[in-house]
Design a protein around this motif. Structure first.
Motif, PDB file in Angstrom:
ATOM      1  N   TRP A   9      28.297 -47.581  66.537  1.00 29.28           N
ATOM      2  CA  TRP A   9      28.741 -46.754  65.419  1.00 29.28           C
ATOM      3  C   TRP A   9      29.591 -47.569  64.452  1.00 29.28           C
ATOM      4  CZ3 TRP A   9      33.830 -46.231  64.289  1.00 29.28           C
ATOM      5  CH2 TRP A   9      34.745 -46.528  65.304  1.00 29.28           C
ATOM      6  N   LEU A  10      30.351 -48.525  64.950  1.00 26.74           N
ATOM      7  CA  LEU A  10      31.243 -49.297  64.087  1.00 26.74           C
ATOM      8  C   LEU A  10      30.457 -50.154  63.091  1.00 26.74           C
ATOM      9  CD1 LEU A  10      34.137 -49.982  63.330  1.00 26.74           C
ATOM     10  CD2 LEU A  10      34.117 -51.738  65.123  1.00 26.74           C
ATOM     11  N   VAL A  11      29.348 -50.734  63.532  1.00 29.42           N
ATOM     12  CA  VAL A  11      28.506 -51.523  62.626  1.00 29.42           C
ATOM     13  C   VAL A  11      28.037 -50.643  61.469  1.00 29.42           C
ATOM     14  CG1 VAL A  11      26.287 -52.730  62.406  1.00 29.42           C
ATOM     15  CG2 VAL A  11      27.754 -53.160  64.391  1.00 29.42           C
ATOM     16  N   TRP A  12      27.525 -49.466  61.803  1.00 30.57           N
ATOM     17  CA  TRP A  12      27.011 -48.560  60.771  1.00 30.57           C
ATOM     18  C   TRP A  12      28.125 -48.035  59.876  1.00 30.57           C
ATOM     19  CZ3 TRP A  12      22.261 -49.170  59.657  1.00 30.57           C
ATOM     20  CH2 TRP A  12      21.355 -49.552  60.640  1.00 30.57           C
ATOM     21  N   ALA A  13      29.302 -47.755  60.455  1.00 32.55           N
ATOM     22  CA  ALA A  13      30.433 -47.266  59.662  1.00 32.55           C
ATOM     23  C   ALA A  13      30.915 -48.343  58.689  1.00 32.55           C
ATOM     24  CB  ALA A  13      31.564 -46.817  60.575  1.00 32.55           C
TER      25      ALA A  13
END
Length: 146
Positions: A9-13
């Motif tokens: 999720w952090l990559v996409w965020a």
């Protein structure tokens, strides 16, 4: 480009934040000499075309008529909220400075946490509330005229 298939999720965020930053700058340049509502409509048209191509070419197309009524209702409500947000954002960019408008828009981070508590039963930790408080303080600091 294995990061594009990442479930992190952090990559996409972080990608979302980078694109949002580019959106503010490109929109501020693009709305010069044009009504902000018309600019929002044009931008939305581009988004629709790009997303249609993306869904088709990635093989993710399914019959939307098979979705439940609840799904349709909440996607409609989310779409209305998105449209209202975009109209307000473009109007703010039209008359305000991008480096002030974008952070105030990100006050939505704090509001999401509050709404998630009220409507979804989510419970951020004390550390997370402190971070959200710092975001709120940053927004207020950037928007004050001292």
């Amino acid at each position: 480009m294995s990061f594009l298939t990442s479930n992190n999720w952090l990559v996409w965020a972080l990608l979302s934040a980078a694109f949002a930053a580019m959106t503010a700058i490109l929109a501020k340049i693009g709305i010069q000499g044009v009504d902000s509502d018309l600019a929002t409509l044009i931008r939305t048209g581009f988004i629709i075309v790009i997303l249609c191509l993306f869904v088709v070419f990635t093989g993710k197309w399914t019959n939307p008529l098979t979705l439940s009524g609840k799904t349709w209702l909440f996607l409609l409500l989310s779409g209305l909220a998105t449209g209202a947000s975009w109209v307000c954002y473009f109007r703010a960019l039209k008359v305000g400075e991008a480096f002030k408008v974008a952070p105030v828009d990100k006050l939505s981070v704090v509001l999401v946490a509050v709404f998630a508590c009220v409507f979804l039963g989510e419970r951020p930790s004390i550390r997370e509330w402190i971070g959200l408080g710092l975001i709120a303080v940053g927004v207020v600091t950037l928007s004050l005229r001292i």
